[in-house]
Design an enzyme around this catalytic site. Structure first.
Site, PDB file in Angstrom:
ATOM      1  N   ILE A 101       5.181   2.909  -0.305  1.00 19.22           N
ATOM      2  CA  ILE A 101       6.630   2.772  -0.177  1.00 19.22           C
ATOM      3  C   ILE A 101       7.158   4.117   0.277  1.00 19.22           C
ATOM      4  O   ILE A 101       6.877   5.144  -0.350  1.00 19.22           O
ATOM      5  CB  ILE A 101       7.291   2.371  -1.515  1.00 19.22           C
ATOM      6  CG1 ILE A 101       6.664   1.066  -2.027  1.00 19.22           C
ATOM      7  CG2 ILE A 101       8.800   2.205  -1.345  1.00 19.22           C
ATOM      8  CD1 ILE A 101       7.108   0.680  -3.412  1.00 19.22           C
ATOM      9  N   GLY A 102       7.866   4.101   1.359  1.00 20.53           N
ATOM     10  CA  GLY A 102       8.463   5.338   1.858  1.00 20.53           C
ATOM     11  C   GLY A 102       9.966   5.239   1.778  1.00 20.53           C
ATOM     12  O   GLY A 102      10.514   4.280   1.217  1.00 20.53           O
ATOM     13  N   ILE A 157       0.809  -1.226   0.000  1.00 22.48           N
ATOM     14  CA  ILE A 157       0.000   0.000   0.000  1.00 22.48           C
ATOM     15  C   ILE A 157       0.834   1.265   0.000  1.00 22.48           C
ATOM     16  O   ILE A 157       0.307   2.351  -0.180  1.00 22.48           O
ATOM     17  CB  ILE A 157      -1.014   0.043   1.169  1.00 22.48           C
ATOM     18  CG1 ILE A 157      -0.368  -0.381   2.486  1.00 22.48           C
ATOM     19  CG2 ILE A 157      -2.230  -0.781   0.846  1.00 22.48           C
ATOM     20  CD1 ILE A 157      -1.283  -0.238   3.671  1.00 22.48           C
ATOM     21  N   LYS A 217       4.385  -2.324   8.279  1.00 25.36           N
ATOM     22  CA  LYS A 217       5.504  -1.591   7.681  1.00 25.36           C
ATOM     23  C   LYS A 217       6.774  -2.392   7.908  1.00 25.36           C
ATOM     24  O   LYS A 217       7.111  -2.734   9.041  1.00 25.36           O
ATOM     25  CB  LYS A 217       5.596  -0.218   8.352  1.00 25.36           C
ATOM     26  CG  LYS A 217       6.673   0.672   7.817  1.00 25.36           C
ATOM     27  CD  LYS A 217       6.469   2.077   8.366  1.00 25.36           C
ATOM     28  CE  LYS A 217       7.624   2.980   8.085  1.00 25.36           C
ATOM     29  NZ  LYS A 217       7.379   4.331   8.581  1.00 25.36           N
ATOM     30  N   LYS A 218       7.442  -2.705   6.812  1.00 27.50           N
ATOM     31  CA  LYS A 218       8.676  -3.506   6.917  1.00 27.50           C
ATOM     32  C   LYS A 218       9.820  -2.639   6.436  1.00 27.50           C
ATOM     33  O   LYS A 218       9.727  -2.020   5.353  1.00 27.50           O
ATOM     34  CB  LYS A 218       8.527  -4.737   6.027  1.00 27.50           C
ATOM     35  CG  LYS A 218       9.613  -5.742   6.191  1.00 27.50           C
ATOM     36  CD  LYS A 218       9.340  -6.971   5.342  1.00 27.50           C
ATOM     37  CE  LYS A 218      10.468  -7.964   5.506  1.00 27.50           C
ATOM     38  NZ  LYS A 218      10.324  -9.113   4.640  1.00 27.50           N
ATOM     39  N   PHE A 240      11.896   4.830   4.229  1.00 33.99           N
ATOM     40  CA  PHE A 240      12.385   3.859   5.189  1.00 33.99           C
ATOM     41  C   PHE A 240      11.750   2.475   5.018  1.00 33.99           C
ATOM     42  O   PHE A 240      12.410   1.455   5.154  1.00 33.99           O
ATOM     43  CB  PHE A 240      12.110   4.390   6.599  1.00 33.99           C
ATOM     44  CG  PHE A 240      12.318   3.408   7.691  1.00 33.99           C
ATOM     45  CD1 PHE A 240      13.589   3.091   8.124  1.00 33.99           C
ATOM     46  CD2 PHE A 240      11.240   2.781   8.299  1.00 33.99           C
ATOM     47  CE1 PHE A 240      13.777   2.172   9.127  1.00 33.99           C
ATOM     48  CE2 PHE A 240      11.417   1.865   9.310  1.00 33.99           C
ATOM     49  CZ  PHE A 240      12.696   1.562   9.733  1.00 33.99           C
ATOM     50  N   MET A 296       8.525  -0.375   3.357  1.00 37.48           N
ATOM     51  CA  MET A 296       7.456  -0.793   2.451  1.00 37.48           C
ATOM     52  C   MET A 296       6.272  -1.108   3.356  1.00 37.48           C
ATOM     53  O   MET A 296       6.447  -1.774   4.385  1.00 37.48           O
ATOM     54  CB  MET A 296       7.836  -2.093   1.746  1.00 37.48           C
ATOM     55  CG  MET A 296       8.901  -1.984   0.714  1.00 37.48           C
ATOM     56  SD  MET A 296       8.181  -1.788  -0.901  1.00 37.48           S
ATOM     57  CE  MET A 296       7.837  -3.435  -1.393  1.00 37.48           C
ATOM     58  N   VAL A 297       5.105  -0.657   2.945  1.00 40.06           N
ATOM     59  CA  VAL A 297       3.940  -0.902   3.793  1.00 40.06           C
ATOM     60  C   VAL A 297       2.987  -1.854   3.067  1.00 40.06           C
ATOM     61  O   VAL A 297       2.639  -1.630   1.910  1.00 40.06           O
ATOM     62  CB  VAL A 297       3.249   0.420   4.189  1.00 40.06           C
ATOM     63  CG1 VAL A 297       2.123   0.167   5.157  1.00 40.06           C
ATOM     64  CG2 VAL A 297       4.251   1.379   4.801  1.00 40.06           C
ATOM     65  N   ASP A 319       8.191  15.186  11.681  1.00 39.08           N
ATOM     66  CA  ASP A 319       8.112  14.857  10.249  1.00 39.08           C
ATOM     67  C   ASP A 319       6.658  14.926   9.779  1.00 39.08           C
ATOM     68  O   ASP A 319       6.213  14.099   8.989  1.00 39.08           O
ATOM     69  CB  ASP A 319       8.701  13.459   9.998  1.00 39.08           C
ATOM     70  CG  ASP A 319       9.020  13.225   8.513  1.00 39.08           C
ATOM     71  OD1 ASP A 319       9.163  14.215   7.774  1.00 39.08           O
ATOM     72  OD2 ASP A 319       9.098  12.047   8.103  1.00 39.08           O
TER      73      ASP A 319
HETATM   74  N1  ATP Z   1      -1.366   2.722   8.507  1.00 37.03           N
HETATM   75  C1  ATP Z   1      -1.390   2.878   7.185  1.00 37.03           C
HETATM   76  N2  ATP Z   1      -2.533   2.714   6.495  1.00 37.03           N
HETATM   77  C2  ATP Z   1      -2.555   2.884   5.158  1.00 37.03           C
HETATM   78  N3  ATP Z   1      -1.489   3.219   4.415  1.00 37.03           N
HETATM   79  C3  ATP Z   1      -0.320   3.397   5.051  1.00 37.03           C
HETATM   80  C4  ATP Z   1      -0.202   3.241   6.452  1.00 37.03           C
HETATM   81  N4  ATP Z   1       1.068   3.474   6.809  1.00 37.03           N
HETATM   82  C5  ATP Z   1       1.712   3.773   5.677  1.00 37.03           C
HETATM   83  N5  ATP Z   1       0.906   3.732   4.620  1.00 37.03           N
HETATM   84  C6  ATP Z   1       1.288   4.002   3.205  1.00 37.03           C
HETATM   85  O1  ATP Z   1       2.660   3.744   3.057  1.00 37.03           O
HETATM   86  C7  ATP Z   1       3.387   4.934   2.708  1.00 37.03           C
HETATM   87  C8  ATP Z   1       4.726   4.960   3.431  1.00 37.03           C
HETATM   88  O2  ATP Z   1       4.524   4.855   4.821  1.00 37.03           O
HETATM   89  P1  ATP Z   1       5.418   5.613   5.874  1.00 37.03           P
HETATM   90  O3  ATP Z   1       5.295   7.068   5.697  1.00 37.03           O
HETATM   91  O4  ATP Z   1       5.089   5.128   7.236  1.00 37.03           O
HETATM   92  O5  ATP Z   1       6.853   5.107   5.434  1.00 37.03           O
HETATM   93  P2  ATP Z   1       8.247   5.836   5.500  1.00 37.03           P
HETATM   94  O6  ATP Z   1       9.220   4.921   4.874  1.00 37.03           O
HETATM   95  O7  ATP Z   1       8.544   6.212   6.902  1.00 37.03           O
HETATM   96  O8  ATP Z   1       8.048   7.125   4.650  1.00 37.03           O
HETATM   97  P3  ATP Z   1       8.885   8.462   4.601  1.00 37.03           P
HETATM   98  O9  ATP Z   1      10.046   8.341   5.483  1.00 37.03           O
HETATM   99  O10 ATP Z   1       9.207   8.621   3.154  1.00 37.03           O
HETATM  100  O11 ATP Z   1       7.892   9.479   5.067  1.00 37.03           O
HETATM  101  C9  ATP Z   1       2.460   6.065   3.090  1.00 37.03           C
HETATM  102  O12 ATP Z   1       2.659   7.194   2.334  1.00 37.03           O
HETATM  103  C10 ATP Z   1       1.087   5.453   2.858  1.00 37.03           C
HETATM  104  O13 ATP Z   1       0.726   5.549   1.514  1.00 37.03           O
END
Ligand code: ATP
Ligand code: MG
EC number: 2.7.10.2
Length: 616
Positions: free
Chosen positions: A251-252, A249, A272-273, A254, A256-257, A365
Site C-alpha cells: 500500500i502506497g 502486496i 496497482k489500483k 497513491f 494499493m498493489v 521519487d
Molecule cells: N511490481 C511490484 N512487485 C511487487 N511489489 C510491488 C510492486 N509494485 C509495488 N509493490 C508493493 O507495493 C508498494 C506500493 O507500491 P508503489 O510504490 O508503486 O505505490 P505508491 O502508492 O506510488 O507509493 P508511494 O507513493 O508511497 O511511494 C511497494 O512498496 C511494494 O511493497
C-alpha cells in the site's frame, strides 16, 4: 474501437460498413429482406433511433434535434452547407452520446461516423497517424460548432464529439521519443521565426522533415496534440474478468498493489489500483503520468516492466511485472546490506537510471520503497535433486541448502514511475522529502538528473545502515550540507562515493553515466557482460563436477557399508562355521576386514574434503 467491435460481435463478423448502412437507413423505410445479421441490428434501429424515441429520451420534441436530420447533414458534410443543420446547443448531443448503452446512442454515433468519415478515419488509423485522426476530429468539431447558435466549450468529461470519435482518439504520450522530438522541432521552429530564418542549417533540418515541408495552416493543426483522453472515457471492467486476485502486496500513498494471476496466460502480475477514484480529479494527470512513463521505460532489466493499464470505476489500474523479492525497503526492515550487496544494488539502479536519463526523463521519487527485487533461481537450482531422507541422515542437507541459497540471482528494479518528468519540459511533483536534494525544494530544476543521483546516494546510505532517514531537523540538513557521516562497515572508497553523490552542489555529483567510472563500480564494470557470464558458467561447471563427485562418494560409502554389514552378519552366523569352504572364505575376509575399514575411513576423509571445497 470498443463500439466497433461491439457491432462486429453482434453481427457475427459482418463488415462494419454493411452494418452502418443498415443502421443509418431511415426508420420509415420499409423493412427489406435482410441477412440474419441485419435482422439483429434492425430492431435496435427501429426501436431506438426514431425521432419519437429521441423525443422521449430528451424530454423535448424539437424537430431540429432530429438525429436523422443531423445524420443527413453530417454524412454529407463536404457537399452540403451548414444552413440546414440543427441549431440545437451541443449539450443534447453530449447527453445522447454519453448514454453509451442506450439504444439511441449507437445511431447517434453512426450519424457522425458516416461512411465517408469512417473511410477517412480508418485511413488515418491505417497510417497510424494520430495527428490525422485529431485533424478529422477537429474538422468535425468545427463543423458541429458552426451548426450551433452559441458555441460552448465542452468540459473534459462531456465532450460529445470526442466521444463520437472515441474510436479514433488516443492520448499522446509526452515521453515517447517522437513527442520529445516534436517538442524540440516546435522549439526550433519558434526560434527560427525569431531569428528571421537566418540559420540555414536549421532551415535545412526542418526542410528535411517531410511533415514540416507543407507550411500551411493545416499542417500546423495536424501536429497539434489532441486533447487528453480522460480516464472516464476509457472505463472498461476488466480486473475481475481477467485476473484472480491473490493478495495485497503493498500500500502506497497513491495506490494499493495486488498480486494477481492472469486467468489467460497463467502468469503473476502486480496490479496497482489507485486508492481514490482519479478520473476527473487532480490526481488524474499524475495517474496518467505513471502510465505514460511506464509505457516508455518498461523495457529495461532494471526498470519494473509494464504490461498494460486501464480505468475501472474511475480508478486507474496498472498491470506491472510482479517483483517476487518485494521492495528494498521491506528488505531493509530486516537487515542492512553489506558492501558486496551494495555494489550490486548501485550497479543495477545506476543502470536503470542511465536508461531513464537517456530518454531525457527523470524519476524524481527514487527511494528504497520504490526499488524492487526479483529473485530468479539460476539454471543450477533446477538441476539440483530434491533433498532426500538420506541427505538429512548423512548431514548433507546443510550443504545442499547453502548451495541452493546461493543460486538466487537478484535484480534490483526501479519502480513507481508516478513522478517521472521530462527534463525538457519539467513538471516536477516533489517526491519523498527524505530523499530530495535541497535545490529541488528551492524550485531549482536546472539539474534534475542530479536529483536522482542524490536520492540514490541517500538510498545507499540508508541501505548500508545509515537509515531511517530523517524528514526534517538538523540531521536532515547535515545530509544536504556535505556532512554525511561515514558508515563504519563500508570501505573508504564506498563512503567517498556516497559523499560525492549527495554533494550539496549538483554539478559535483556524478552523472548516471560517469558513476560507472568510479572505482567502486570499476572492477565490476571493467568486465564485459560476456566475460562475467563466462566466469559464472565456469563456476557453475565447477560446482556441478563437485556435486557429482559428492554424490558418487556417497554412493560408494553406502555400498561399502552394506558390504560390511553383510560380512558382519556372515561372520556371526553359526551355520557357516561348520562349513569348510566358509571357514576358508572367513579367513580371507578376516584378513580383508581391516583394510575395508581403512578404505571406508579414507573415503569419509575424501568426502570431507569435497564438502570443504563446497564451503570455500
Ligand atoms: N511490481 C511490484 N512487485 C511487487 N511489489 C510491488 C510492486 N509494485 C509495488 N509493490 C508493493 O507495493 C508498494 C506500493 O507500491 P508503489 O510504490 O508503486 O505505490 P505508491 O502508492 O506510488 O507509493 P508511494 O507513493 O508511497 O511511494 C511497494 O512498496 C511494494 O511493497
Ligand atoms: Mg512508491
Amino acid at each position: 474501437m470498443a463500439f466497433r467491435s461491439r457491432l462486429q460481435n453482434k453481427s457475427g463478423g459482418s463488415s462494419i460498413e454493411q452494418l452502418e448502412i443498415e443502421m443509418c437507413s431511415p426508420s420509415s423505410s420499409p423493412p427489406v429482406p435482410v441477412s440474419p445479421v441485419c435482422t439483429t441490428i434492425l430492431p435496435r434501429k427501429l426501436r431506438f433511433a426514431s425521432p419519437s424515441r429521441d423525443e422521449d429520451d430528451e424530454g423535448t420534441s424539437g424537430s431540429d434535434d432530429s438525429p436523422f436530420k443531423a445524420k443527413s447533414e453530417n454524412s454529407n458534410d463536404s457537399a452540403k452547407t451548414p444552413t440546414t443543420m440543427s441549431i440545437s446547443p451541443p449539450y443534447r448531443k453530449v447527453r445522447a452520446l454519453r448514454l453509451f448503452d442506450t439504444p439511441a446512442t449507437p445511431k447517434t454515433i453512426l450519424e457522425h461516423c458516416g461512411p465517408a468519415k469512417e473511410k477517412s478515419s480508418a485511413k488515418a488509423l491505417n497510417h497510424l497517424s494520430l495527428a490525422a485522426a485529431s485533424d478529422i476530429t477537429k474538422r468535425q468539431e468545427s463543423l458541429f460548432l458552426k451548426a450551433t447558435e452559441r458555441p460552448r466549450s465542452l468540459p473534459l468529461h462531456n465532450r460529445a464529439l470526442d466521444n463520437v470519435m472515441q474510436q479514433q482518439t488516443a492520448n499522446v504520450n509526452p515521453f515517447t521519443p517522437d513527442s520529445l522530438m516534436a517538442h524540440n522541432k516546435k522549439r526550433c521552429r519558434t526560434q527560427i521565426g525569431r531569428e528571421n530564418l537566418s540559420n540555414r542549417s536549421l532551415q535545412m533540418f526542418l526542410n528535411s522533415d517531410e511533415d514540416l515541408n507543407n507550411d500551411n495552416e493545416q499542417s500546423t493543426e495536424m501536429h497539434q496534440a489532441p486533447k487528453r483522453l480522460a480516464l472516464q472515457d476509457t472505463n472498461i471492467s476488466r480486473y475481475k474478468k481477467e485476473f484472480v486476485e491473490l493478495s495485497v502486496i503493498g500500500i502506497g500513498e497513491f495506490g494499493m498493489v495486488y498480486q494477481c494471476l492472469n486467468r489467460l496466460d497463467g502468469c503473476i502480475y502486480a496490479i496497482k489500483k489507485s486508492i481514490k477514484p482519479v478520473a476527473g480529479s487532480s490526481f488524474e494527470k499524475q495517474a496518467l503520468n505513471e502510465v505514460w512513463a511506464h509505457a516508455v521505460l518498461g523495457k529495461h532489466d532494471n526498470v519494473v516492466r509494464y504490461y498494460s493499464a486501464w480505468a475501472e470505476d474511475n480508478h486507474m489500474l496498472i498491470q506491472n511485472e510482479y517483483c517476487n523479492g518485494g521492495s528494498l525497503q521491506s528488505l531493509l526492515q530486516k537487515r542492512c546490506l553489506v558492501e558486496s550487496e551494495l555494489r550490486i544494488l548501485l550497479l543495477h539502479v545506476a543502470e536503470g537510471l542511465r536508461y531513464i536519463h537517456s530518454n531525457d526523463l527523470v524519476h524524481m521519487d527514487l527511494k528504497s520503497g520504490n526499488i524492487f527485487l526479483t529473485k530468479v533461481p539460476s539454471v543450477h537450482k533446477t538441476v539440483m535433486p530434491p533433498l532426500t531422507k538420506e541427505c538429512y541422515e548423512t548431514g548433507m542437507d546443510g550443504i545442499y541448502e547453502e548451495l541452493s541459497n546461493s543460486e538466487w540471482l537478484i535484480t534490483y528494479k526501479i519502480g513507481d514511475l508516478g513522478h517521472v518528468t521530462s527534463v525538457k519540459e519539467p513538471c516536477v511533483e516533489e517526491g519523498d522529502c527524505r530523499y530530495l536534494p535541497k535545490e529541488i525544494l528551492e524550485d531549482d530544476f536546472s539539474n534534475l538528473f542530479k536529483a536522482d543521483i542524490f536520492a540514490l546516494g541517500l538510498t545507499l546510505y540508508e541501505a548500508a545502515g545509515g537509515g531511517p532517514l530523517p524528514k526534517n531537523g538538523q540531521e536532515w540538513h547535515n545530509l544536504r550540507d556535505n556532512k554525511v557521516p561515514d558508515i563504519p562497515t563500508l570501505s573508504r572508497e564506498f563512503n567517498d562515493l556516497i559523499k560525492i553523490m549527495t554533494h550539496s552542489d549538483p554539478k559535483k555529483r556524478p552523472s548516471s553515466t560517469s558513476i560507472f567510472n568510479h572505482s567502486v563500480l570499476n572492477s565490476l564494470e571493467s568486465k564485459s557482460k560476456a566475460q562475467l557470464s563466462q566466469e559464472l558458467t565456469i563456476e557453475k561447471r565447477k560446482n556441478e563436477i563437485l556435486l557429482r563427485k559428492l554424490r558418487e562418494a556417497r554412493k560408494t560409502i553406502k555400498s561399502y557399508e552394506q558390504n560390511a554389514k553383510a560380512h558382519h552378519s556372515h561372520f556371526n552366523s553359526p551355520q557357516k562355521f561348520s562349513d569348510q569352504r566358509c571357514l576358508r572364505s572367513l579367513t580371507r575376509k578376516k584378513h580383508n576386514t581391516p583394510s575395508l575399514n581403512g578404505k571406508l575411513e579414507s573415503l569419509r576423509d575424501r568426502n570431507k574434503n569435497v564438502i570443504n571445497n563446497f564451503k570455500y
